[in-house]
Enzyme design. Sequence first.
Site, short mmCIF file in Angstrom:
data_model
loop_
_atom_site.label_atom_id
_atom_site.label_comp_id
_atom_site.label_asym_id
_atom_site.label_seq_id
_atom_site.Cartn_x
_atom_site.Cartn_y
_atom_site.Cartn_z
N ARG A 1 33.42 13.05 -1.44
CA ARG A 1 34.46 13.24 -2.46
C ARG A 1 34.04 14.26 -3.52
NH1 ARG A 1 35.90 7.65 -4.75
NH2 ARG A 1 33.70 7.30 -4.33
N ILE B 1 49.32 -9.31 -15.94
CA ILE B 1 49.48 -9.23 -14.48
C ILE B 1 48.19 -9.54 -13.73
CG2 ILE B 1 50.35 -7.76 -12.60
CD1 ILE B 1 52.43 -8.71 -14.71
N CYS C 1 41.61 8.56 -4.39
CA CYS C 1 41.43 8.22 -2.98
C CYS C 1 41.47 6.72 -2.83
CB CYS C 1 40.07 8.72 -2.50
SG CYS C 1 39.89 10.49 -2.64
N ASP D 1 50.15 -11.29 -5.37
CA ASP D 1 50.68 -9.94 -5.60
C ASP D 1 51.20 -9.30 -4.32
OD1 ASP D 1 50.07 -9.77 -8.35
OD2 ASP D 1 47.98 -9.29 -7.90
N GLU E 1 57.47 -4.05 -12.38
CA GLU E 1 57.45 -2.86 -13.21
C GLU E 1 58.89 -2.53 -13.60
OE1 GLU E 1 55.61 0.39 -11.20
OE2 GLU E 1 56.24 1.84 -12.71
N HIS F 1 50.79 2.84 -17.63
CA HIS F 1 50.23 4.06 -17.04
C HIS F 1 49.68 5.01 -18.07
CE1 HIS F 1 52.95 2.40 -14.01
NE2 HIS F 1 51.99 2.76 -13.19
N1 GLN Z 1 46.77 -8.39 -10.11
C1 GLN Z 1 46.62 -6.99 -9.93
C2 GLN Z 1 46.10 -6.36 -11.21
O1 GLN Z 1 46.45 -6.80 -12.24
C3 GLN Z 1 47.92 -6.31 -9.54
C4 GLN Z 1 47.73 -4.85 -9.28
C5 GLN Z 1 48.94 -4.16 -8.74
O2 GLN Z 1 50.02 -4.63 -8.84
N2 GLN Z 1 48.78 -3.02 -8.17
O3 GLN Z 1 45.35 -5.42 -11.19
ZN ZN Z 2 51.41 -3.80 -10.30
#
Ligand code: GLN
Ligand code: ZN
Length: 767
Positions: free
Chosen positions: A19, A439, A524, A607, A673, A702
């Site tokens: 990489r 989350i 990646c 998830d 989201e 983000h």
């Molecule tokens: N539980 C995961 C986190 O919080 C969910 C990540 C995701 O949705 N891509 O990182």
């Molecule tokens: Zn997510």
Amino acid sequence: MNPNLTTHVGGYPRIGRKRELKQALEAFWAGRLDAASLDETARSLRLRHWQEQKDAGLDFVAVNDFSYYDNMLDLACVFGVVPERFGKADEPVTLDRYFRLARGRARKDGRPDVAPLELTKWFDTNYHYLVPELAAGQEFRFAWDKPVRELKEAIEAGHCAKVVLIGPVTFLALSKTPEGDPLEFTEKLLPAYRALLEALAAAGAEWVEIAEPILSTRKDAKVLAALQRVWSEQDGLASVKGLKFLLSVAFGPIGSALETVAALPVDGLQVDATRGQGDLPWLLKNWPVDRVLSLGVIDGRSIWRTNPETWRAVVATFREQRPQENLWLGSSCPLLHVPHDLGEETTIDPQLRSWLAFAKEKLAELVIVAAGEAPVDALAAARAAIASRKQHPGVHNTALRNTVAALDEKSARRGKPVTERVALQRERLGLPLFPTTSIGSFPQTAEIRALRARYRKGIDNEAAYQAGLDAALREVIRNQEKLGLDVLVHGEFERTDMVEFFGEKLEGVAVTANGWVQSYGSRCVKPPVIWGDITRPQPMTVEVSKRAQSLTEKPMKGMLTGPITILQWSWVRDDLSRSAVATQIALAVRAEVVDLEAAGIRVIQVDEPGLREGFPLDDADRAAYLEWAVRAFKIATSGVRDETQIHTHMCYAEFTDVAGAIAALDADVITLEASRSKMKALGAVLEGGILSEVGPGVWDIHSPRVPAVEEVSDLLRRALAVIPAERLWVNPDCGLKTRGWEETKASLKNLVAAAHVLREEHAAVAV
Ligand code: GLN
Ligand code: ZN
């Protein structure tokens, strides 16, 4: 004796076996590397990758497959397709400008935010391209000579070069316009495209591969008309003198477009012989023998070793029918989508290794299939490896197969209907109106990453590692309690990645040391390899969840990755259907869910951000996919009592066309989201008839931007327009692992404050 056939590929991995490009790019963005050094790294990678193709015995090297970020972005720059917010269209393409298109610019020294181009999935790969934005009266001109420079570089290095360009139809079809069909720009793009080709011809190009992968997914009248226009006799691409054109289609069959394609004045056609096997009989019969036919026989979408004998037999029938110089062999698509070199995998089980082929090994396979005289030793080695794979006990676990066969409708169903379940859960969990949660992951600080690295390298022993994790755990719980969140998480500090973590723990799955594949830009992914039947030898997350729950009175969420996402983000075995593999993973996750419940965990999140991504390219296959995917999730989550609350989470996707499936998951709470779409995503999901509680994201994680209380409560009020207060949760868009602690605390504080504002408003109304 048969001659060897001509061999080539449509592209090679460009990130570097270690990489190197990623490191250089990120150093450049951070201001630690200058432009000249970045260019030098890029140049040496190109030279090395061409040399690998040549050393393997390929007749051509692929040129212009390199990119600093993305080939669609490159082509947009080549034709001056640069939206106004990035400066005047006629300004030159500097590295700075190029990366601004790709990455935007943060608010700094009073300058305004500049949003980057949108990032979207490239066909059904894990690669993401930047979507060119065509303005209403978009002009095109040959504005950037990047492909020409790389051609010169290859010629100078003594290579027989084949330039690879994304074709005009694919380029336009995958661009966006404020209104109308982007293909309407075909006429205007054509002169600029020809100018690029003329420059390539002048620089010494002979063969140019015009890649039109769009034909794998679209064969409608508009696409075919654009294709015919692009190749029209008088002023189409073929009117450029001195070049030979290989039209290529990757990612699927050409099917109903074959006749149209055959009528184009191209010098050759390269097809995906793996997914497009159905095209082969037609091509054998109808593709003119005086033009090149290139069969993409080596699967660029899989890491499994090819059976060269099968392909040699297919190729033999073509050899009989046409002059050998007009029969070429290639890979089914550019090798960008597989890891670079199996030689880097020194820790993987040697037997498993013998079953695999990464990009470098695929070059060798290609040459074996193309060899005129049967390469006896190589064929025997492949045969032995394939036989050892078939016979390995891990690929067929009879007990598991029997359990799968015995699954019935009840195995995928909770007890009471969701509305009754959530009532039980609210009471048991003692949650307020508008419950707040996150989350799952919390900032993966340099400290946390160093802790894991020390453990991995054997510098820290198990005890030291666990002590480090436990300290982080205690802190993350203390922080969440101080912030006043209602349902807590343990922070996922033990996980590098939400799929690899489980891949390491499941039987039948292996993780690689260096199997990186580009996802977008410098990013990646390293998908685990599902090679055998999947079982869970022991609990995977129960200890950490139990420990976390013991440190707080608040409900602690168990945190798992769902079967669809584990499947979607792994390399999947090619000797069992994806649905069967999904069911096996579902049973492993189910066992974990049940164990978490038994350990006293009252809320378990499974998830599934990969649900939408798993969509098959062909619309006709979607319903069947959704059916088995939903069933897998339900198998995974329906082993618990009604009062145990199942959450699921989704992100990075349009929810419109999966709304019905989301409802069918029958989760108790779904977080998704939604902040960037200003709650439109919530509306889309509700369209599916979902009855569960919903947590539409109110903080776009983000960027490091901290949302104000007012902003969050505003979003919540928008949500309340479409969902009753009793069903609304308050949470960020996604996990927080890429964020810093400072903005995390500030944002969560505002999020909790906004929930309080709403609770007060609601109490006032209720009085
Ligand atoms: N539980 C995961 C986190 O919080 C969910 C990540 C995701 O949705 N891509 O990182
Ligand atoms: Zn997510």
